[in-house]
Every structure is written in structure tokens, then in C-alpha cells.
Scaffold this motif. Structure first.
Motif, PDB file in Angstrom:
ATOM      1  N   LEU A 161       0.820  -1.217   0.000  1.00  0.00           N
ATOM      2  CA  LEU A 161       0.000   0.000   0.000  1.00  0.00           C
ATOM      3  C   LEU A 161       0.851   1.262   0.000  1.00  0.00           C
ATOM      4  O   LEU A 161       0.371   2.338  -0.329  1.00  0.00           O
ATOM      5  N   GLY A 162       2.106   1.130   0.403  1.00  0.00           N
ATOM      6  CA  GLY A 162       2.976   2.295   0.456  1.00  0.00           C
ATOM      7  C   GLY A 162       2.991   2.967   1.812  1.00  0.00           C
ATOM      8  O   GLY A 162       3.287   4.158   1.922  1.00  0.00           O
ATOM      9  N   VAL A 163       2.644   2.218   2.868  1.00  0.00           N
ATOM     10  CA  VAL A 163       2.727   2.768   4.228  1.00  0.00           C
ATOM     11  C   VAL A 163       4.199   3.030   4.549  1.00  0.00           C
ATOM     12  O   VAL A 163       5.023   2.130   4.400  1.00  0.00           O
ATOM     13  N   PRO A 164       4.551   4.263   4.946  1.00  0.00           N
ATOM     14  CA  PRO A 164       5.957   4.544   5.257  1.00  0.00           C
ATOM     15  C   PRO A 164       6.494   3.595   6.324  1.00  0.00           C
ATOM     16  O   PRO A 164       5.755   3.195   7.239  1.00  0.00           O
ATOM     17  N   PHE A 165       7.747   3.244   6.199  1.00  0.00           N
ATOM     18  CA  PHE A 165       8.365   2.244   7.066  1.00  0.00           C
ATOM     19  C   PHE A 165       8.143   2.546   8.554  1.00  0.00           C
ATOM     20  O   PHE A 165       7.821   1.658   9.338  1.00  0.00           O
ATOM     21  N   VAL A 166       8.279   3.840   8.922  1.00  0.00           N
ATOM     22  CA  VAL A 166       8.165   4.210  10.348  1.00  0.00           C
ATOM     23  C   VAL A 166       6.772   3.952  10.913  1.00  0.00           C
ATOM     24  O   VAL A 166       6.602   3.857  12.123  1.00  0.00           O
ATOM     25  N   ASP A 167       5.765   3.864  10.025  1.00  0.00           N
ATOM     26  CA  ASP A 167       4.385   3.690  10.506  1.00  0.00           C
ATOM     27  C   ASP A 167       3.944   2.230  10.536  1.00  0.00           C
ATOM     28  O   ASP A 167       2.823   1.921  10.933  1.00  0.00           O
ATOM     29  N   ARG A 168       4.832   1.313  10.095  1.00  0.00           N
ATOM     30  CA  ARG A 168       4.360  -0.062   9.913  1.00  0.00           C
ATOM     31  C   ARG A 168       4.051  -0.768  11.216  1.00  0.00           C
ATOM     32  O   ARG A 168       3.145  -1.594  11.274  1.00  0.00           O
TER      33      ARG A 168
END
Lengths: 392, 63
Positions: free
Chosen positions: A159-166
Motif C-alpha cells: 500500500l505504500g505505508v511509510p516504514f516508520v508507521d508499519r
């Protein structure tokens, strides 16, 4: 005899310690017509257990998936799974032709070729989750440490969720599926937090598009940002617990049948054999329709039992045996018809990579409990394991 | 045997590609593309499997 006079058969609930799928399914398949039953909510339904009949129900245009229609079977609210009324874009509950707009917008992202392109990412995610589990020492709960994080991290990366938010993403989706560890209020909160987060993610991708699914779906312009929010929520929920349960049950079955480890036909046979999403394909008849020699009146609810169809001798030889050497691909573990699971090729790739990687990197993997006493999800809508203690 | 496909009915599941990759493909929209409409030998079995597993009845075989 009118419908109301017909014999009501008790709904075959799963019994701890008893085989899965429930034994009455085999007896139902032998009965003429369909089986009239009543769900715990009081909804009357026709239970459909034969492979041919399940496929007929799921492809009949006179039968609807829309839960707001009169007579649609009502099941107890499961976890934090929202309904279509709450979220636009919840297209599992939308009939054609409106459904086709959603399906056509999304399916290019899940074609056989597109999923093949995602395989290196899936492999990397599986390896990273396995690294984390192995760091725990010589034992762990494979469900919590591996089976649940893998599908969540794969879809959030796609989905393209930024790494820091995973980690945020993973923890909130876990709250939704873990009915034992979370309260209804916590699950409602997790749904709201996720919807808010997805809204922000869409705004971010509108400003700075990337090589991800959300950016590409926005670029097509077919779905509104509001609809896209619901669609993404659906992708998260539909693909999380189901995949995790398949992964965990598959580990149990493959450890008992190690000669099949590494065979590419394993995923489909596991999907057929375990049929975790047995109870999710609810329908209602819009017109009078005959299925399996049974007249279903307009407005009557229908419940195809997926595990019943997948153990039907008419479709599979020795149906209760696990045998990846068979041709299992006509199973209905992903449903059938226009609503057939959008992510089916992703699930196949995840299962294939998971088992190859897990048993190659952890050859001493063993279940750290009595298999018959494992905490199976007798109570959940989706069958599976609450936990799977393993050691290596 | 002759294979006919109806891309209007296709729902893009890709089951035919898995069953018979020499006969079927998916285009950019994930819709069915017929690579070879006249299967022979082992391909006949694969074509029959593709027809059987297609969730939308988009594949028709004529013998």
C-alpha cells in the motif's frame, strides 16, 4: 408443507476436540435439497454444503451479497469488522454492476504477473519476521510472532505505508483480529484510528505519489478518496486473519506431512483442506431460485459452507485426506463468482514463500505442545489457531 | 478442441493462467488473453482445468 413448517436443523457449531469441519456437513451433503437452519442470531438460513451447489449460489445473479437487503442473514458482529453502511467502498457487500467498478479498479494490482513482481518484497518481509522470531531464543508463539505480522507487513508495504508507521499499522490490525486479547471498545478505537490513518495516507500519496498500490489506484481516478479509504480497510481486514490462520494451520499440517514441504501444490491443498473462511460467504435470494433441487424463496437467507464444498466427494477424491498431489484447484476456499477473493494470488505467493523459507531456515522447527490440545478457533468466524507454541 | 474466452465476463482472478500458462495470459487490466485457442496433447487437460476453475464462466471449450 410451507417453509415455516419445515424442520429446522440446529446450526452445526464447532465443538472443541471434535474434527473440523464439523461432522454434520457430511450428513447435510447427503440430504435431498438444502438444509434449513437457524443462526445463533435467530436468522433462518439455507445451508449449502455440496461443491456444485455452492458454486451455483455464488454465481447466480438472482442471489445478492448486499447485507442491507431484507432477509440477509445476520451474524453476530465479529470483532471490529465494520459494515458497509459505516464505510463506503466496502464492496464485498455490493452487487454487480456497481461492484464491477471496484473489482476492475483493483484487480490489475493482484494479477498473476503483478504478484510475481511482489515476490522479492514478500521474501524480504518473511525473512525479517523470521529474524525477529528467531531472536527470541529457542521457542515462540508462531501465530503472534510470525503468522500475524507477515500478511500485515506485506500489505502495508504494498500500500505504500511509510516504514516508520508499519508497527502502528500492524498493532492496530492485530487488535482487530485478536478477539481474545482485545475488548470491543478497543477494536472500535482501532477501526477509527486505522480509518483516520488511511485518510492521511491517501492525502500523502495525492501530494507525493510513489510506486505503490494507493498511488496507482488514485492515478486511475476510478474510486473517490472516500471509497478508497474503505477499499484499503477491506484489503487489510480481509487479508489479515485469514492468511495468518492459513499460515499457522499449514505449519501444523506440514509438520505432520513433511514429505510435501517445498512442493508448489501445497498452498492450494492447504487452502482446501483447512477452509478457514467457512462461514463468510453469506447471501440472500432476490428472486425465487432453485439450488440443488431446493426452492429458495425471494428474501430467504443463504449460507454456503465453504468447508462443506471443499470436502465433497463429488469434487475431490478422498476429500478428508491431505494430499497436495491431487488437483485441488477447483476448491472454493477463495469463494467463487464475481466476489472471488481479490488477493488469492497474493495469498498463494505468501504461503509458498512462508513454508519454503520457514522450513529451510528452521529445519528443527517443532510444535511445543500436544497437537490435539492446541487452542483452535472453535469460537471465531474464521477458523484457525489462537496460538501455536513452537520450539527449534 | 477450440477455446473461446469472453473478456466481458472475466473477473481477472488469473486462475486460467495458473492452470494453463501456455494457453492463457492476463493483460494490463488483468483480463483474460487467449494465447492459443487450439490446445493439443497435455494442453487439453490444462484447458479443461482452466475452464473448471474459472470463477466467472468466461472460458468455453468446444470439441
Amino acid at each position: 408443507m410451507t417453509v415455516s413448517d419445515q424442520e429446522i436443523t440446529a446450526f452445526p457449531v464447532r465443538v472443541p476436540g471434535a474434527p473440523y469441519p464439523p461432522c454434520p456437513y457430511a450428513e447435510f451433503r447427503e440430504r435431498p435439497g438444502l438444509v434449513r437452519s437457524e443462526l445463533p442470531t435467530g436468522s433462518r438460513v439455507w445451508l449449502v454444503t455440496r461443491h456444485e451447489d455452492v458454486r451455483a449460489v455464488l454465481t447466480d445473479r438472482r442471489i445478492s451479497s448486499n447485507p442491507s437487503r431484507e432477509g440477509f442473514p445476520s451474524v453476530a458482529r465479529t470483532g471490529g469488522v465494520p459494515s458497509q453502511e459505516q464505510i463506503p467502498g466496502w464492496f464485498v457487500g455490493i452487487d454487480p454492476p456497481e461492484h464491477d467498478r471496484f473489482r476492475k479498479a483493483l484487480i490489475p494490482e493482484f494479477s498473476v504477473r503483478r504478484i510475481k513482481e511482489w515476490r522479492p518484497l514478500i521474501q524480504e518481509t518473511v525473512d525479517r519476521c523470521l529474524d525477529r522470531m528467531l531472536e527470541l531464543g529457542g521457542s515462540a508463539d508462531l501465530v503472534a510472532e510470525f503468522a500475524l505480522p507477515v500478511p500485515s507487513l506485506v500489505i502495508s508495504t504494498m500500500l505504500g505505508v511509510p516504514f516508520v508507521d508499519r508497527d502502528f499499522f500492524e498493532s492496530r490490525t492485530r487488535t482487530l483480529v485478536d478477539l481474545k486479547a482485545s475488548t470491543e471498545d478497543e477494536r472500535d478505537l482501532a477501526v477509527r484510528e486505522l480509518l483516520r490513518y488511511i485518510g492521511r495516507l491517501i492525502a500523502l500519496k495525492q501530494k507525493r505519489p510513489g510506486e505503490d498500490l494507493v498511488s496507482r489506484l488514485l492515478a486511475t481516478g476510478v474510486l473517490s478518496p472516500q471509497e478508497l479509504t474503505g477499499v484499503i480497510m477491506l484489503l487489510l481486514i480481509a487479508g489479515h486473519e485469514t492468511t495468518a490462520n492459513n499460515i499457522a494451520l499449514g505449519v501444523v499440517t506440514l509438520l505432520a506431512n513433511p514429505q510435501w514441504i517445498g512442493d508448489e501444490r501445497v498452498a492450494d491443498e492447504l487452502l482446501r483442506y483447512h477452509s478457514v473462511a467457512d462461514l463468510v460467504s453469506l447471501r440472500v435470494a432476490v428472486e425465487d431460485v432453485e439450488v440443488g433441487g431446493q426452492l429458495i424463496r425471494a428474501g430467504e437467507g443463504i449460507m454456503p459452507l465453504i468447508a462443506g464444498a471443499n470436502r465433497d466427494l463429488a469434487a475431490f477424491e478422498r476429500p478428508d485426506e491431505f494430499d497436495p498431489g491431487r488437483s485441488a484447484r477447483q476448491h472454493v476456499a477463495f469463494g467463487y463468482g464475481v466476489h472471488q477473493c481479490l488477493g488469492q494470488n497474493l495469498v498463494r505467493a505468501e504461503m509458498d514463500i512462508v513454508y519454503r523459507t520457514l522450513f529451510r531456515r528452521v529445519p528443527t522447527l517443532a510444535i511445543d505442545a500436544d497437537v490435539d490440545a492446541l487452542p483452535f478457533k472453535y469460537d471465531g468466524t474464521i477458523f484457525g489457531l489462537h496460538a501455536l507454541p513452537v520450539r527449534w | 478442441m477450440r477455446i473461446d474466452v469472453d473478456s466481458g465476463r472475466c473477473v481477472g482472478a488469473g486462475q486460467c493462467v495458473l492452470a494453463a500458462p501456455a494457453l492463457f495470459d492476463q493483460d494490463e487490466a488483468a483480463m483474460v488473453v487467449l494465447l492459443n485457442g487450439e490446445p493439443t496433447g497435455d494442453e487439453v487437460d490444462a484447458a479443461q482445468e482452466a475452464e473448471n476453475v474459472c470463477p466467472s464462466g468466461a472460458i468455453t471449450l468446444t470439441t
